[in-house]
Design a protein around this motif. Structure first.
Motif, PDB file in Angstrom:
ATOM      1  N   GLY A 155      69.812 -13.485 -38.308  1.00  0.00           N
ATOM      2  CA  GLY A 155      70.336 -12.225 -37.622  1.00  0.00           C
ATOM      3  C   GLY A 155      70.879 -12.541 -36.051  1.00  0.00           C
ATOM      4  N   THR A 175      65.077  -9.079 -34.637  1.00  0.00           N
ATOM      5  CA  THR A 175      66.525  -9.076 -34.753  1.00  0.00           C
ATOM      6  C   THR A 175      67.153  -7.828 -34.879  1.00  0.00           C
ATOM      7  OG1 THR A 175      65.627  -9.029 -37.284  1.00  0.00           O
ATOM      8  CG2 THR A 175      66.007 -11.309 -36.202  1.00  0.00           C
ATOM      9  N   HIS A 176      66.303  -6.708 -35.155  1.00  0.00           N
ATOM     10  CA  HIS A 176      67.410  -5.448 -35.245  1.00  0.00           C
ATOM     11  C   HIS A 176      67.736  -5.094 -33.886  1.00  0.00           C
ATOM     12  CE1 HIS A 176      66.156  -3.739 -39.356  1.00  0.00           C
ATOM     13  NE2 HIS A 176      66.383  -5.128 -39.779  1.00  0.00           N
TER      14      HIS A 176
END
Length: 217
Positions: free
Chosen positions: A50, A109-110
């Motif tokens: 990510g 990661t988001h």
């Protein structure tokens, strides 16, 4: 004073808490339980995928050609150089390639991907900086401590305390400062807030490995 120095001062308390974490202290002594290091490596591999995509998004959005090229190189490092380290550990520790992502890893990661995709570019650059800078500082901190001669996690320590990674970190800091120089005080404050959020997520990431974090049933 440069933006990066001000940001480091603002986040210094988070960094100090990271160095005191049981995960880091046992990593230094080489007594960290193998299952906790295995959990960390598996999640870090997912995180790097990510992180690399976030770096690629920043490269694609950068108007400055030098900045775009540097972030493409950073992304390559995340995908290739560091993944090579993890690949060795995956084989050595017999880690399942399909391990599910942990709540903290997914959140971190988001957060980076959302910042890289929609936040102002300078904020996105500040958000990814702790992964470079804090890892380098933690690697140097660990390297400076007394450690066992035959340390079970020496390869990991060498990667993040090494000169090559140090050069990458210095470039990432320089780029953030160059962008910050063109920003208003309000924009610089937004950069600092993103930097602090990511710094706290760094703490949470190591803490999640220490707790062997799982999704609620």
């Amino acid at each position: 004073m440069s933006w990066s120095k001000l940001a480091w001062q603002a986040g210094s308390g988070v960094y100090e808490q990271i160095t005191k974490m049981p995960f880091i202290q046992e990593l230094i002594r080489g007594t960290l339980a193998p299952e906790k290091f295995t959990f960390y490596i598996a999640q870090d591999s997912l995180y790097l995928a990510g992180f690399g995509r976030a770096l690629s998004l920043i490269a694609a959005r950068a108007q400055n050609s030098e900045h775009a090229l540097e972030f493409m190189r950073f992304a390559e490092g995340a995908f290739v150089v560091e993944q090579a380290l993890h690949a060795g550990y995956f084989q050595k520790l017999n880690i399942d390639q399909n391990v599910p992502i942990s709540p903290t890893c997914q959140h971190y990661t988001h957060y980076l991907l959302s910042q890289a995709a929609v936040a102002p570019l300078e904020v996105a650059m500040a958000a990814v900086l702790p992964c470079f800078w804090i890892y380098k500082e933690v690697g140097d901190y660990i390297y400076a401590q007394d450690r066992p001669t035959h340390h079970p996690y020496q390869d990991w320590i060498n990667t993040y305390a090494g000169e090559e990674f140090g050069n990458i970190v210095a470039r990432a800091i320089r780029l953030s400062d160059e962008v910050a120089q063109t920003c208003s005080p309000a924009q610089q404050q937004a950069m600092t807030e993103a930097y602090l959020t990511a710094s706290r997520l760094e703490w949470m990431f190591w803490d999640s490995a220490w707790r062997l974090e799982q999704w609620p049933v």
